[in-house]
Design a protein around this motif. Structure first.
Motif, PDB file in Angstrom:
ATOM      1  N   ILE A   1       0.834  -1.205  -0.079  1.00  0.00           N
ATOM      2  CA  ILE A   1      -0.030   0.018  -0.081  1.00  0.00           C
ATOM      3  C   ILE A   1       0.841   1.153   0.012  1.00  0.00           C
ATOM      4  O   ILE A   1       0.656   2.245  -0.814  1.00  0.00           O
ATOM      5  N   GLY A   2       2.225   1.138   0.957  1.00  0.00           N
ATOM      6  CA  GLY A   2       2.854   2.314   0.966  1.00  0.00           C
ATOM      7  C   GLY A   2       3.489   2.507  -0.496  1.00  0.00           C
ATOM      8  O   GLY A   2       3.636   3.718  -0.813  1.00  0.00           O
ATOM      9  N   VAL A   3       3.974   1.566  -1.096  1.00  0.00           N
ATOM     10  CA  VAL A   3       4.390   1.856  -2.667  1.00  0.00           C
ATOM     11  C   VAL A   3       3.531   2.373  -3.715  1.00  0.00           C
ATOM     12  O   VAL A   3       3.757   3.303  -4.295  1.00  0.00           O
TER      13      VAL A   3
ATOM     14  N   GLY B   1       1.183   7.236  -6.739  1.00  0.00           N
ATOM     15  CA  GLY B   1       0.089   7.986  -7.019  1.00  0.00           C
ATOM     16  C   GLY B   1      -1.008   7.577  -6.724  1.00  0.00           C
ATOM     17  O   GLY B   1      -2.220   8.100  -7.046  1.00  0.00           O
ATOM     18  N   ALA B   2      -1.401   6.279  -6.026  1.00  0.00           N
ATOM     19  CA  ALA B   2      -2.502   5.758  -5.787  1.00  0.00           C
ATOM     20  C   ALA B   2      -3.655   6.571  -4.759  1.00  0.00           C
ATOM     21  O   ALA B   2      -2.838   7.052  -3.692  1.00  0.00           O
ATOM     22  N   SER B   3      -4.757   6.618  -5.143  1.00  0.00           N
ATOM     23  CA  SER B   3      -5.481   7.565  -4.311  1.00  0.00           C
ATOM     24  C   SER B   3      -6.235   6.753  -3.098  1.00  0.00           C
ATOM     25  O   SER B   3      -6.128   5.439  -3.103  1.00  0.00           O
ATOM     26  N   LEU B   4      -6.853   7.144  -2.263  1.00  0.00           N
ATOM     27  CA  LEU B   4      -7.650   6.496  -1.128  1.00  0.00           C
ATOM     28  C   LEU B   4      -8.722   5.528  -1.851  1.00  0.00           C
ATOM     29  O   LEU B   4      -8.816   4.461  -1.297  1.00  0.00           O
ATOM     30  N   ILE B   5      -9.342   5.796  -2.789  1.00  0.00           N
ATOM     31  CA  ILE B   5     -10.439   5.025  -3.551  1.00  0.00           C
ATOM     32  C   ILE B   5      -9.580   3.900  -4.159  1.00  0.00           C
ATOM     33  O   ILE B   5     -10.248   2.493  -3.968  1.00  0.00           O
ATOM     34  N   ASP B   6      -8.414   3.716  -4.597  1.00  0.00           N
ATOM     35  CA  ASP B   6      -7.765   2.886  -5.135  1.00  0.00           C
ATOM     36  C   ASP B   6      -7.358   1.730  -4.409  1.00  0.00           C
ATOM     37  O   ASP B   6      -7.505   0.878  -4.285  1.00  0.00           O
ATOM     38  N   ILE B   7      -6.863   2.254  -3.135  1.00  0.00           N
ATOM     39  CA  ILE B   7      -6.406   1.473  -1.886  1.00  0.00           C
ATOM     40  C   ILE B   7      -7.695   0.442  -1.516  1.00  0.00           C
ATOM     41  O   ILE B   7      -7.507  -0.665  -1.228  1.00  0.00           O
TER      42      ILE B   7
ATOM     43  N   GLY C   1      -5.450   2.973   3.900  1.00  0.00           N
ATOM     44  CA  GLY C   1      -5.116   3.695   2.770  1.00  0.00           C
ATOM     45  C   GLY C   1      -4.800   5.325   3.346  1.00  0.00           C
ATOM     46  O   GLY C   1      -4.149   6.057   2.495  1.00  0.00           O
ATOM     47  N   MET C   2      -5.028   5.694   4.659  1.00  0.00           N
ATOM     48  CA  MET C   2      -4.718   7.025   5.191  1.00  0.00           C
ATOM     49  C   MET C   2      -3.535   7.095   5.913  1.00  0.00           C
ATOM     50  O   MET C   2      -2.987   8.027   6.243  1.00  0.00           O
TER      51      MET C   2
END
Length: 787
Positions: free
Chosen positions: A695-697, A702-708, A776-777
């Motif tokens: 998740i950190g990578v 550039g992944a968003s919260l929704i992507d996570i 995600g946050m």
């Protein structure tokens, strides 16, 4: 060694508090649900088995084709006992009667009253706490009462020998006091009167072989071997004796074991309060499902967090521990968690039992001093511990020490396929339970709101007691003069659960050997208007036609049963018993029995016997109508107390058992889904922890919260969709099997089978959303700084 295992297990439980709380909570709720259901199931299966001769007592049932009843003729018992030495005792019971008992100025109308033969206490084992079993029912003026009735009428005084006034016309003497009737008895009563009483003798004297209006029981001799073949031969002899004594009615005699009456009786005219073996089987399966879901939670969480314990297993193997010892250690931890869960479950059961009893209409208790119950609870605890801990124990003890001590922890999260299968099984169960909940709700709502063929709202009724019917004109005048009661009719019985029926109906063209059972009602001329029924052809009864006193109105089903249409039946002659007349009208079919039964052919005649006054009240004016009925009752028959009821409430009471079953099922369905979501939450937390660096990578790239959130929810979404595909056919079969219990039921559309999976999916997303959003946050710097 055992002490060491226990110490390690306790340390593990205390060290990983969040994991332990999730597991113990899930298992505790699952065990508590299972215990409550099994207490209910055990109670249902225990009906009538406490009688000393329970296995040798049978009830005589009569079948006239598809018309199957729990009733028999009064002449049967004596004739059968005389002809068959295998019958040791017989006893006849009346249908429940409403009788007024009074002592001084205090009067009570009692509805749980039976007339019975003097052999009642020889056949059944209802404990007599005061009085003599051998002579209690020999006196014609005797009455047996329960302990509660003794307190109600006599307080702390000794009731033996005390006198009660019956129906204001004769005295009866208390000759025995029975212990309060156990709740697990199909016979529920407060008073027993003997058939040797004046009214009992009169009733028996008027009864014939074709008067099927009694509950007849036989007790077989101790030496008789009651094999299926022997019982079939006894039924054959009974049928032959019946045919010799009655040439009119064609029935088949069937012997029903008393211990099967409560759960296996779908007969007409049976006593109220029956159970259903299908419900017992359903709840037993639900209990197993809920427990299985709780065990699956444990397995999933244990295998998902296995990487945390990999080095512990490696070190233990390096210092000499063998796989068997490690398996015992992990099973010990599982059993310890199961034991803690059992303690929590027992507390939950004690707290929830009063509420559960109210929902289920039972009087269940949990006594830990009961050796059998305690053994069963410990058995559940051990079984859950072994089942839930078996796979984790095998899996964890199989780690290779060389790999785990080198830090090669890849793939140690457990067999992913196996874990996914377990999640799918959990949600198959959850979706089936959700579909069951929706269907039960819809069917019960259908029962409440179904068009019965008449308008049941705003119908107020008052029973006619004493000499009210002898003052018919005064009654009619008093009702008609007041606007609150002017819309009234008088019926022999409320059209809720008719218990009449005869085959003595003849019409032109009736074939030889044709036998149809026709229930009947006796009504006043205004009946069809007051109930707002629809006449299909012909007319209703009218005071303008004097000949209507011997004419008939049929329902649609009756017209078809005699081979006519609604239109062609008008004017045709028909005879009902000794009454000959013509058909003047055909009314649209309406329900006059619970909707578990199809509508039977019904014959309606003008009322000659009184019965029940039914008033259609104006909306909001029920209180005025009640007050007026009370005044009329007091004026015409002051010796009897005033009683009233509402038609819609009487109909609702017929389905009290189904309403209770529905509430209990809904409760456990929701608990099952809650346990599944609890496990899903724990699993999502560990998966989010496993994917911390990934998740950190992704966030750095550039992944968003929704992507996570989508990443962590995708796997669960696919699994729930697979579960839905498997659950829908199973649920379709299950709910349609249940609906077969009702002659009239809903048609289950596809919306139900789509709604439940969508609801399960939404609950799953809500469950995993917290950990997904949390992951995600999180700051990627913290998760990647160790690299």
């Amino acid at each position: 060694m055992f002490r060491n295992y226990l110490k390690i297990a306790l340390r593990s439980v205390l060290k990983h508090k969040a994991y332990s709380i999730i597991n113990i909570s899930g298992l505790a709720i699952g065990m508590a649900s299972c215990i409550l259901i099994l207490l209910w199931v055990q109670n249902e299966l225990s009906y009538d088995k406490w009688h000393a001769h329970a296995k040798r007592i049978y009830r005589i049932n009569t079948y006239a084709g598809d018309f199957k009843t729990a009733l028999a003729a009064p002449a049967m018992t004596q004739a059968y006992q005389s002809a068959m030495p295998a019958i040791k005792h017989t006893v006849r019971l009346s249908e429940p009667a409403k009788i007024l008992f009074s002592i001084g100025e205090r009067k009570f109308e009692e509805s749980r009253v039976f007339y019975a033969d003097s052999t009642f206490l020889q056949v059944f084992s209802f404990p007599l706490v005061k009085g003599d079993v051998r002579t209690a029912l020999e006196r014609p003026d005797a009455v047996l009462i329960t302990e509660d009735m003794a307190k109600k009428y006599f307080g702390k005084e000794d009731p033996l020998g005390k006198v009660l006034r019956k129906d204001n016309d004769r005295d009866v003497v208390v000759t025995g006091v029975l212990a309060n009737i156990p709740s697990n008895s199909h016979l529920q009563f407060d008073f027993i009167l003997p058939y040797s009483s004046p009214e009992g003798k009169q009733e028996l004297a008027q009864s014939a072989w074709n008067n099927l209006s009694y509950y007849d029981y036989i007790q077989l001799a101790d030496q008789f071997n009651a094999t299926p073949a022997a019982l079939a031969d006894m039924e054959r002899q009974m049928n032959e004796i019946f045919k010799r004594n009655d040439k009119l009615v064609k029935v088949d005699i069937h012997l029903q074991p008393m211990t099967r009456i409560h759960l296996y009786s779908d007969l007409q005219f049976d006593l109220q309060g029956r159970g259903n073996i299908q419900y017992v089987n359903i709840f037993f399966v639900v209990a197993l499902f809920i427990l299985a879901v709780a065990c699956i939670n444990f397995m999933n969480l244990a295998t998902a967090r296995s990487a945390r314990r990999a080095k512990e297993v490696g070190l233990r193997k390096v210092v000499g521990a063998v796989r068997r010892q490690l398996m015992i250690q992990f099973l010990g931890e599982s059993l310890l968690i199961s034991f803690f869960s059992l303690l929590a479950a027992i507390v939950i059961v004690y707290l929830a039992l009063p509420i559960f009893n109210e929902l289920a209409g039972k009087q269940l208790t949990l006594s830990l001093w009961n050796g059998g119950l305690l053994a069963a609870l410990l058995g559940i605890c051990i079984a859950v511990g072994l089942v839930a801990g078996s796979y984790p124990a095998v899996f964890l003890s199989g780690f290779q020490p060389v790999k785990v001590l080198k830090g090669n922890l890849g793939g140690l999260g457990g067999n992913r396929v196996f874990r996914n299968v377990l999640v799918v099984v959990q949600f198959v169960v959850s979706i089936v339970l959700l579909i069951g909940t929706i269907v039960i709700y819809k069917q019960l709502n259908y029962i409440r709101n179904r068009n019965m063929g008449y308008e049941k709202e705003n119908l107020l009724y008052m029973g006619m007691r004493g000499n009210v019917w002898n003052k018919k004109q005064a009654l009619y005048d008093a009702l008609a003069q007041d606007p609150a009661t002017s819309q009234f009719t008088v019926v022999s019985d409320l059209p809720t659960d008719l218990t009449s029926g005869t085959v003595e109906v003849n019409w032109p063209g009736k074939g030889h050997g044709v036998q149809i059972v026709f229930p009947s009602m006796y009504v006043s001329e205004s009946f069809f208007d007051i109930f707002k029924m629809k006449m299909i052809s012909g007319r209703a009864f009218s005071k303008a036609f004097k000949s209507d006193s011997s004419n008939f109105v049929l329902n649609e089903t009756a017209a078809h049963a005699i081979g006519m249409t609604a239109a062609s039946a008008i004017g045709k002659p028909i005879s009902f018993g000794d009454t000959k007349g013509v058909i003047v009208g055909v009314v649209e079919d309406f329900n006059f029995k619970p909707i578990q039964h199809k509508i039977d052919p019904l014959v309606i005649q003008l009322n000659k016997w009184g019965g029940v006054v039914v008033v259609r009240t104006r909306p909001g004016a029920a209180e005025a109508a009640i007050q007026r009925l009370a005044a009329i009752s007091q004026e015409l028959e002051p010796a009897f107390p005033f009683n009233y009821g509402f038609m819609d409430q009487s109909l609702d009471s017929l389905y009290k058992g189904e309403q209770q079953i529905g509430k209990v099922f809904n409760l456990f369905a929701l608990l099952g889904v809650l346990i599944a979501c609890l496990g899903l939450y724990g699993l999502s937390a560990y998966i989010a922890e496993q994917k911390t660096k990934e998740i950190g990578v992704r966030k750095v790239l550039g992944a968003s919260l929704i992507d996570i959130v989508r990443l962590l929810s995708a796997d669960f979404t696919r699994l729930i969709l697979v579960a839905a595909v498997l659950a829908i056919p199973l649920a379709w079969w299950a709910v349609n099997e249940w609906l077969k219990n009702f002659a009239y039921h809903i048609q289950v559309g596809w919306s139900v089978f789509l709604l439940a999976p969508v609801a399960a999916l939404l609950m799953a997303w809500l469950t995993v959303s917290y950990e997904s959003v949390k992951a995600g946050m999180a700051n990627p710097v913290k998760s990647l700084k160790a690299e």
